[in-house]
Write a protein that holds these residues in place. Structure first.
Motif, PDB file in Angstrom:
ATOM      1  N   CYS A 282       6.583  -9.236  -3.057  1.00 60.93           N
ATOM      2  CA  CYS A 282       7.177  -7.897  -2.953  1.00 60.93           C
ATOM      3  C   CYS A 282       6.674  -6.970  -4.057  1.00 60.93           C
ATOM      4  N   SER A 283       6.543  -7.487  -5.270  1.00 61.38           N
ATOM      5  CA  SER A 283       6.099  -6.657  -6.389  1.00 61.38           C
ATOM      6  C   SER A 283       4.682  -6.144  -6.173  1.00 61.38           C
ATOM      7  N   ILE A 284       3.812  -7.019  -5.671  1.00 57.25           N
ATOM      8  CA  ILE A 284       2.424  -6.608  -5.473  1.00 57.25           C
ATOM      9  C   ILE A 284       2.310  -5.617  -4.324  1.00 57.25           C
ATOM     10  N   ILE A 285       3.099  -5.804  -3.278  1.00 58.24           N
ATOM     11  CA  ILE A 285       3.090  -4.828  -2.184  1.00 58.24           C
ATOM     12  C   ILE A 285       3.516  -3.456  -2.703  1.00 58.24           C
TER      13      ILE A 285
ATOM     14  N   ALA B 272      10.498  -2.243  -0.976  1.00 57.06           N
ATOM     15  CA  ALA B 272      10.969  -1.682  -2.242  1.00 57.06           C
ATOM     16  C   ALA B 272      12.375  -2.184  -2.567  1.00 57.06           C
ATOM     17  N   GLN B 273      13.248  -2.207  -1.561  1.00 57.50           N
ATOM     18  CA  GLN B 273      14.618  -2.659  -1.785  1.00 57.50           C
ATOM     19  C   GLN B 273      14.677  -4.166  -2.032  1.00 57.50           C
ATOM     20  N   PHE B 274      13.835  -4.907  -1.283  1.00 55.28           N
ATOM     21  CA  PHE B 274      13.808  -6.349  -1.503  1.00 55.28           C
ATOM     22  C   PHE B 274      13.228  -6.673  -2.874  1.00 55.28           C
ATOM     23  N   ASN B 275      12.285  -5.855  -3.320  1.00 57.25           N
ATOM     24  CA  ASN B 275      11.737  -6.021  -4.660  1.00 57.25           C
ATOM     25  C   ASN B 275      12.824  -5.810  -5.712  1.00 57.25           C
ATOM     26  N   ASP B 276      13.676  -4.802  -5.504  1.00 57.04           N
ATOM     27  CA  ASP B 276      14.801  -4.576  -6.417  1.00 57.04           C
ATOM     28  C   ASP B 276      15.734  -5.784  -6.450  1.00 57.04           C
ATOM     29  N   ILE B 277      15.944  -6.374  -5.272  1.00 57.44           N
ATOM     30  CA  ILE B 277      16.796  -7.558  -5.204  1.00 57.44           C
ATOM     31  C   ILE B 277      16.195  -8.705  -6.021  1.00 57.44           C
ATOM     32  N   MET B 278      14.878  -8.887  -5.896  1.00 52.60           N
ATOM     33  CA  MET B 278      14.222  -9.968  -6.622  1.00 52.60           C
ATOM     34  C   MET B 278      14.232  -9.716  -8.127  1.00 52.60           C
TER      35      MET B 278
ATOM     36  N   ALA C  80      -0.795  -9.432   0.090  1.00 46.23           N
ATOM     37  CA  ALA C  80       0.152  -8.403  -0.362  1.00 46.23           C
ATOM     38  C   ALA C  80      -0.568  -7.113  -0.744  1.00 46.23           C
ATOM     39  N   ILE C  81      -1.725  -7.227  -1.394  1.00 44.85           N
ATOM     40  CA  ILE C  81      -2.485  -6.041  -1.776  1.00 44.85           C
ATOM     41  C   ILE C  81      -2.926  -5.271  -0.532  1.00 44.85           C
ATOM     42  N   ILE C  82      -3.407  -5.997   0.465  1.00 47.68           N
ATOM     43  CA  ILE C  82      -3.849  -5.339   1.703  1.00 47.68           C
ATOM     44  C   ILE C  82      -2.681  -4.622   2.378  1.00 47.68           C
ATOM     45  N   ILE C  83      -1.524  -5.276   2.448  1.00 48.63           N
ATOM     46  CA  ILE C  83      -0.344  -4.642   3.052  1.00 48.63           C
ATOM     47  C   ILE C  83       0.032  -3.375   2.288  1.00 48.63           C
ATOM     48  N   GLY C  84       0.023  -3.480   0.938  1.00 50.55           N
ATOM     49  CA  GLY C  84       0.398  -2.324   0.127  1.00 50.55           C
ATOM     50  C   GLY C  84      -0.515  -1.135   0.334  1.00 50.55           C
ATOM     51  N   ILE C  85      -1.818  -1.381   0.405  1.00 50.69           N
ATOM     52  CA  ILE C  85      -2.781  -0.295   0.609  1.00 50.69           C
ATOM     53  C   ILE C  85      -2.584   0.341   1.985  1.00 50.69           C
ATOM     54  N   ILE C  86      -2.356  -0.497   3.007  1.00 54.99           N
ATOM     55  CA  ILE C  86      -2.140   0.038   4.357  1.00 54.99           C
ATOM     56  C   ILE C  86      -0.862   0.865   4.422  1.00 54.99           C
ATOM     57  N   LEU C  87       0.188   0.395   3.768  1.00 54.86           N
ATOM     58  CA  LEU C  87       1.437   1.157   3.738  1.00 54.86           C
ATOM     59  C   LEU C  87       1.230   2.522   3.097  1.00 54.86           C
TER      60      LEU C  87
ATOM     61  N   LEU D  86      -9.211 -14.833 -12.740  1.00 57.52           N
ATOM     62  CA  LEU D  86      -8.972 -14.054 -11.523  1.00 57.52           C
ATOM     63  C   LEU D  86      -7.498 -14.070 -11.128  1.00 57.52           C
ATOM     64  N   THR D  87      -6.894 -15.254 -11.136  1.00 59.54           N
ATOM     65  CA  THR D  87      -5.497 -15.382 -10.720  1.00 59.54           C
ATOM     66  C   THR D  87      -4.549 -14.626 -11.646  1.00 59.54           C
ATOM     67  N   ALA D  88      -4.712 -14.814 -12.946  1.00 59.76           N
ATOM     68  CA  ALA D  88      -3.822 -14.159 -13.897  1.00 59.76           C
ATOM     69  C   ALA D  88      -4.004 -12.642 -13.892  1.00 59.76           C
ATOM     70  N   THR D  89      -5.240 -12.180 -13.649  1.00 53.68           N
ATOM     71  CA  THR D  89      -5.477 -10.736 -13.568  1.00 53.68           C
ATOM     72  C   THR D  89      -4.760 -10.147 -12.365  1.00 53.68           C
ATOM     73  N   LEU D  90      -4.905 -10.789 -11.216  1.00 49.01           N
ATOM     74  CA  LEU D  90      -4.217 -10.317 -10.019  1.00 49.01           C
ATOM     75  C   LEU D  90      -2.708 -10.475 -10.145  1.00 49.01           C
ATOM     76  N   ALA D  91      -2.273 -11.558 -10.799  1.00 46.10           N
ATOM     77  CA  ALA D  91      -0.837 -11.784 -10.957  1.00 46.10           C
ATOM     78  C   ALA D  91      -0.183 -10.731 -11.835  1.00 46.10           C
ATOM     79  N   SER D  92      -0.960 -10.122 -12.732  1.00 48.13           N
ATOM     80  CA  SER D  92      -0.391  -9.099 -13.615  1.00 48.13           C
ATOM     81  C   SER D  92       0.131  -7.909 -12.823  1.00 48.13           C
ATOM     82  N   ILE D  93      -0.427  -7.703 -11.625  1.00 43.43           N
ATOM     83  CA  ILE D  93       0.057  -6.611 -10.787  1.00 43.43           C
ATOM     84  C   ILE D  93       1.496  -6.862 -10.366  1.00 43.43           C
ATOM     85  N   GLY D  94       1.840  -8.132 -10.191  1.00 42.85           N
ATOM     86  CA  GLY D  94       3.170  -8.447  -9.703  1.00 42.85           C
ATOM     87  C   GLY D  94       4.141  -8.895 -10.768  1.00 42.85           C
TER      88      GLY D  94
END
Length: 427
Positions: free
Chosen positions: A72-75, A191-197, A169-176, A348-356
């Motif tokens: 959810c955070s990355i989206i 966004a609301q589910f992200n707040d819940i998490m 998640a990145i692809i979904i976010g860009i499309i949204l 690569l993983t930790a860099t992408l994970a920083s987004i979320g």
């Protein structure tokens, strides 16, 4: 104002309780190890029962958060990034800068950790886990890259394949972001589910003192103080990596892109750094950071009001440094050698994970499980470092928010949205 003070008090109270739990767990474990003879109550009920169930139960709660929190955070983060009409040139520069500094931070952390070797010397008794540690099946770099693309994203979510989850998640976010109002309902849902998490993360972290006490007590009851030296080396590795990144890497970047004095920047930003250190949360510093950049650095609020909140979401250099050191620590502690491709995967993983990674206390431990999973390291290693993590969390949060401000100042300078006279003025 009262509410903010109450929130700050709660955060500071949690820090104190976790620190006390760390000391109490060490003391309890050492008393059990050195003074209490082996018996059914000590070995089965207390250590193997209460401490084991409560401590590992807390670990499982953290692992429970990983997939939904990151997804959810990355989206949400990438949907904001993907709106290029809003971001424009400033947004693209900011995102590239954030991702590059995060990758650089992990590289610094891995280099420092490989020199200090924080995981060597841990007794085997400290590494006994309920699950067997199996050898890692090495894969080629090409297979690693191909495995990032999910054949079935639902299966990737169910199995917790984090690289696939991040890409999807990145692809979904860009499309949204591109669809805009037509997908407003879906955007609001994430966004609301992200707040819940985020709220769930806060709730789980409120149990941290109990979890830390049980995990540390269980560890020290088996080995006493023999584990403390490797933990000191781990702390030294993290703090060294943070110091190198803050005072050398950041300073060099600031001077290279602005030709201004980087230590003048750090001196003016010290109040915000101190506030971040005391609260251990990036989100809490956003208002103070924006105001400080405007009043002391001359940075336009049109720039900082976008880049600072964005940085609190996608720029976690300090957290990345901790994760890089933790990878080497776990690899050495469990005697699981990693290849060059594995280290590339970690970067690569930790860099992408920083987004979320949410800007709340200790959430880096949550996403650390995903970095471990990307190279097949046992998540049980987190139990060894969790007790001292809260102390390091305050230091790495300071680096996180300083990186946000540094990027903001550089982007503002290059876009002529920074008053140099205000920056140079002594205050």
């Amino acid at each position: 104002m009262k509410t903010n003070n109450e929130k700050k008090a709660r955060k500071l109270g949690l820090t104190t309780w976790i620190f006390l739990a760390l000391l109490g767990g060490m003391a309890t474990g050492c008393i059990l190890h050195y003074l209490v003879p082996d018996c059914y109550f000590k070995d089965t009920i207390l250590i193997g029962g209460i401490f084991n169930v409560v401590g590992n139960g807390f670990l499982r709660l953290m692992q429970m958060l990983v997939v939904p929190l990151v997804f959810c955070s990355i989206i949400c983060g990438s949907s904001a990034i993907g709106d290029t009409k809003t971001l424009g040139k400033v947004g693209i520069k900011t995102v590239i800068f954030y991702l590059c500094t995060t990758a650089c931070a992990i590289a610094v952390a891995l280099s420092v950790a490989l020199i200090i070797k924080p995981g060597l010397g841990i007794p085997e008794s400290a590494l006994q886990t309920s699950e067997s540690v199996e050898a890692i099946e090495t894969t080629s770099l090409t297979d690693t890259l191909l495995n990032i693309i999910p054949k079935n994203p639902v299966q990737g979510l169910a199995e917790g394949n984090m690289l696939q989850i991040i890409l999807f998640a990145i692809i979904i976010g860009i499309i949204l972001a591109k669809i805009g109002e037509r997908a407003e309902l879906v955007s609001n849902f994430f966004a609301q589910f992200n707040d819940i998490m985020m709220e769930m993360t806060t709730m789980v972290m409120s149990l941290a003192p109990i979890g830390v006490f049980c995990l540390i007590a269980k560890t020290f009851s088996g080995i006493g103080f023999s584990v403390f030296l490797p933990l000191i080396k781990y702390m030294l590795s993290v703090l060294t990596g943070l110091g190198v990144h803050l005072f050398i890497v950041y300073s060099a970047m600031f001077f290279l892109f602005t030709r201004l004095n980087p230590y003048h920047f750090i001196r003016k930003y010290l109040p915000v750094m101190g506030f971040a250190f005391s609260t251990a949360t990036s989100n809490a510093t956003i208002p103070l950071a924006i105001e400080t950049l405007y009043s002391k650095m001359g940075v336009s609020k049109k720039i900082s009001s976008f880049t600072i909140p964005l940085g609190a979401t996608v720029n976690m250099d300090g957290t990345a440094i901790m994760q890089g050191v933790a990878v080497v620590f776990a690899s050495e502690a469990f005697n699981i050698p990693l290849t060059g491709a594995d280290y590339a995967t970690v970067i690569l993983t930790a860099t992408l994970a920083s987004i979320g990674t949410a800007g709340v206390p200790s959430v880096g431990l949550v996403t650390l499980t995903m970095v471990f999973a990307s190279v097949g390291l046992p998540t049980e290693a987190i139990a060894l470092i969790m007790g001292i993590d809260r102390l390091l969390d305050m230091a790495r949060t300071t680096v996180n928010i300083t990186g946000d401000a540094l990027c903001t100042s550089i982007v503002a300078y290059q876009d002529k949205a920074m008053d140099i006279n205000v920056f140079k003025k002594k205050q």
